[in-house]
Design an enzyme around this catalytic site. Structure first.
Site, PDB file in Angstrom:
ATOM      1  CB  ILE A  19     -42.790  40.497  11.434  1.00 43.80           C
ATOM      2  CG1 ILE A  19     -42.027  39.296  12.004  1.00 43.80           C
ATOM      3  CG2 ILE A  19     -41.869  41.659  11.170  1.00 43.80           C
ATOM      4  CD1 ILE A  19     -40.927  38.778  11.096  1.00 43.80           C
ATOM      5  CB  SER A  20     -43.741  39.709  17.057  1.00 45.32           C
ATOM      6  OG  SER A  20     -45.132  39.661  17.096  1.00 45.32           O
ATOM      7  CD  GLN A  21     -40.096  44.054  20.461  1.00 43.54           C
ATOM      8  OE1 GLN A  21     -41.069  44.757  20.585  1.00 43.54           O
ATOM      9  NE2 GLN A  21     -38.924  44.350  20.987  1.00 43.54           N
ATOM     10  CB  ILE A  24     -42.317  39.532  21.541  1.00 44.53           C
ATOM     11  CG1 ILE A  24     -43.599  39.267  22.346  1.00 44.53           C
ATOM     12  CG2 ILE A  24     -42.672  39.601  20.084  1.00 44.53           C
ATOM     13  CD1 ILE A  24     -43.491  39.547  23.786  1.00 44.53           C
TER      14      ILE A  24
END
Length: 168
Positions: A19-21, A24
């Site tokens: 999972i992207s931060q 972002i």
């Protein structure tokens, strides 16, 4: 992992995916410049977090995940939480969702090689933006493509975009 959930960093979600931060996800959503009435395509459903964010900024989200287990889990969680304007699909995200095109924005959450997938560019509505990380040499850059113009936004690190398409 719960202790790390509120950190601004990527987290493993299974199937070798992350999972992207949060920053972002927010940055990519902002770069789409949505007005609220669009149908948006997201490539790479993952946990469903990005689709949930996008769903609050547009009329509908079509999100495509190549791993059935992740898609099924995300669809269940999104439905349980009341996100009713998100359609989760299983498939090759680089092919988009031509049956629902054109899209008022496209967000790609995996790194494409050199250029955004041509099928996605074809599915973009006039004036809409496509946001995608691109690998060029040793660099990964988040870029926005809008009205034929490309804008480099930030250096990033994503999982690679995998396509089932074969050169004929």
């Amino acid at each position: 992992m719960r202790r790390r959930a509120y950190r601004d960093g990527a987290l493993q979600i299974g199937e070798g995916q992350t999972i992207s931060q949060p920053w972002i996800v927010a940055c990519m959503a902002q770069l789409l410049e949505l007005e609220g009435d669009e149908t948006v395509l997201e490539v790479g459903t993952g946990s469903g977090y990005g689709a949930a964010v996008l769903s609050r900024l547009c009329a509908e989200v079509i999100t495509v995940e190549r791993f059935e287990s992740l898609a099924r889990r995300a669809a269940g969680i999104l439905a349980e939480l009341g996100y009713h304007n998100i359609e989760v699909r299983v498939g090759d995200g680089s092919m988009g969702a031509p049956d629902r095109a054109p899209f008022g924005g496209i967000s790609v959450t995996a790194t494409a090689d050199q250029e955004p997938p041509p099928e996605l560019v074809k599915q973009l509505a006039p004036g809409a933006a496509l946001v995608c990380p691109l690998s060029r040499g040793r660099r990964e850059q988040l870029v926005r493509l809008k009205d034929g113009q490309e804008e480099a936004v930030a250096s990033v690190r994503f999982v690679p975009l995998v396509s089932d398409a074969r050169d004929s």
